[in-house]
Design an enzyme around this catalytic site. Sequence first.
Site, PDB file in Angstrom:
ATOM      1  N   ARG A  28       0.850  -1.202   0.000  1.00 37.07           N
ATOM      2  CA  ARG A  28       0.000   0.000   0.000  1.00 37.07           C
ATOM      3  C   ARG A  28       0.875   1.237   0.000  1.00 37.07           C
ATOM      4  O   ARG A  28       1.776   1.379   0.818  1.00 37.07           O
ATOM      5  CB  ARG A  28      -0.911   0.008   1.227  1.00 37.07           C
ATOM      6  CG  ARG A  28      -1.686   1.309   1.456  1.00 37.07           C
ATOM      7  CD  ARG A  28      -2.880   1.425   0.520  1.00 37.07           C
ATOM      8  NE  ARG A  28      -3.535   2.717   0.570  1.00 37.07           N
ATOM      9  CZ  ARG A  28      -4.552   3.030   1.349  1.00 37.07           C
ATOM     10  NH1 ARG A  28      -5.044   2.134   2.192  1.00 37.07           N
ATOM     11  NH2 ARG A  28      -5.096   4.218   1.295  1.00 37.07           N
ATOM     12  N   ARG A  64      -6.522  -0.058  -3.973  1.00 34.66           N
ATOM     13  CA  ARG A  64      -5.472  -0.362  -3.002  1.00 34.66           C
ATOM     14  C   ARG A  64      -5.370  -1.853  -2.732  1.00 34.66           C
ATOM     15  O   ARG A  64      -6.375  -2.564  -2.743  1.00 34.66           O
ATOM     16  CB  ARG A  64      -5.679   0.405  -1.716  1.00 34.66           C
ATOM     17  CG  ARG A  64      -7.020   0.150  -1.062  1.00 34.66           C
ATOM     18  CD  ARG A  64      -7.460   1.300  -0.231  1.00 34.66           C
ATOM     19  NE  ARG A  64      -7.986   2.320  -1.100  1.00 34.66           N
ATOM     20  CZ  ARG A  64      -8.901   3.200  -0.768  1.00 34.66           C
ATOM     21  NH1 ARG A  64      -9.374   3.217   0.439  1.00 34.66           N
ATOM     22  NH2 ARG A  64      -9.343   4.070  -1.607  1.00 34.66           N
ATOM     23  N   ASP A 117      -6.264  -1.832   2.902  1.00 32.66           N
ATOM     24  CA  ASP A 117      -6.671  -0.650   3.658  1.00 32.66           C
ATOM     25  C   ASP A 117      -7.032  -1.115   5.063  1.00 32.66           C
ATOM     26  O   ASP A 117      -7.894  -1.981   5.226  1.00 32.66           O
ATOM     27  CB  ASP A 117      -7.884   0.000   2.977  1.00 32.66           C
ATOM     28  CG  ASP A 117      -8.209   1.370   3.522  1.00 32.66           C
ATOM     29  OD1 ASP A 117      -7.340   2.005   4.140  1.00 32.66           O
ATOM     30  OD2 ASP A 117      -9.358   1.817   3.322  1.00 32.66           O
ATOM     31  N   ASP A 127      -8.207   0.528   8.642  1.00 37.41           N
ATOM     32  CA  ASP A 127      -8.675   1.746   9.306  1.00 37.41           C
ATOM     33  C   ASP A 127      -8.975   1.470  10.767  1.00 37.41           C
ATOM     34  O   ASP A 127      -9.733   0.539  11.078  1.00 37.41           O
ATOM     35  CB  ASP A 127      -9.957   2.267   8.646  1.00 37.41           C
ATOM     36  CG  ASP A 127      -9.723   2.852   7.268  1.00 37.41           C
ATOM     37  OD1 ASP A 127      -8.633   3.413   7.030  1.00 37.41           O
ATOM     38  OD2 ASP A 127     -10.631   2.749   6.419  1.00 37.41           O
TER      39      ASP A 127
END
Length: 152
Positions: free
Chosen positions: A83, A93, A96, A98
């Site tokens: 990434r 991507r 990811d 988060d």
Amino acid sequence: MTRAFVGLGANLGDRERTLHAAVDALADETGIEVVAASTLRETEPVGVGEQPRFLNGVTELETTLTARELLERLLAVEQRFGRVRILGEHGPRTLDLDLLLYGDEVIEEPGLTVPHPRLHERRFVLEPLAELAPGLLVPRRGDVESLLSGVH
């Protein structure tokens, strides 16, 4: 130990393999214990141009790390999976990760906002959160089921 939830997403490469490997990579990190991982869901990209569909899920962690330390580990794992983050860009991507929730804390610091600022708007985050933790309270927002019922 603090209970934290991390959103998982990928829309390039072998998405399922990448997400499972990312959860394993998090489990290998000192100070992080993976408690559970949700079912993965195929979703449309949100608010961005033409790109492949995502595979999304959430993992529940117990951690001794601070929220900032946990975020740094998430970013490091993303980098190991190829990434490259570009400020303001939300393109395709490989991975990811988060930080969605960190205990019941509300954190607003440069580069770190918890709960995640768009968590309450995203079905692809709320559904797996409800799967892992029915009745979970999102600070300043309410319970995850009520939030989910308000998302179209």
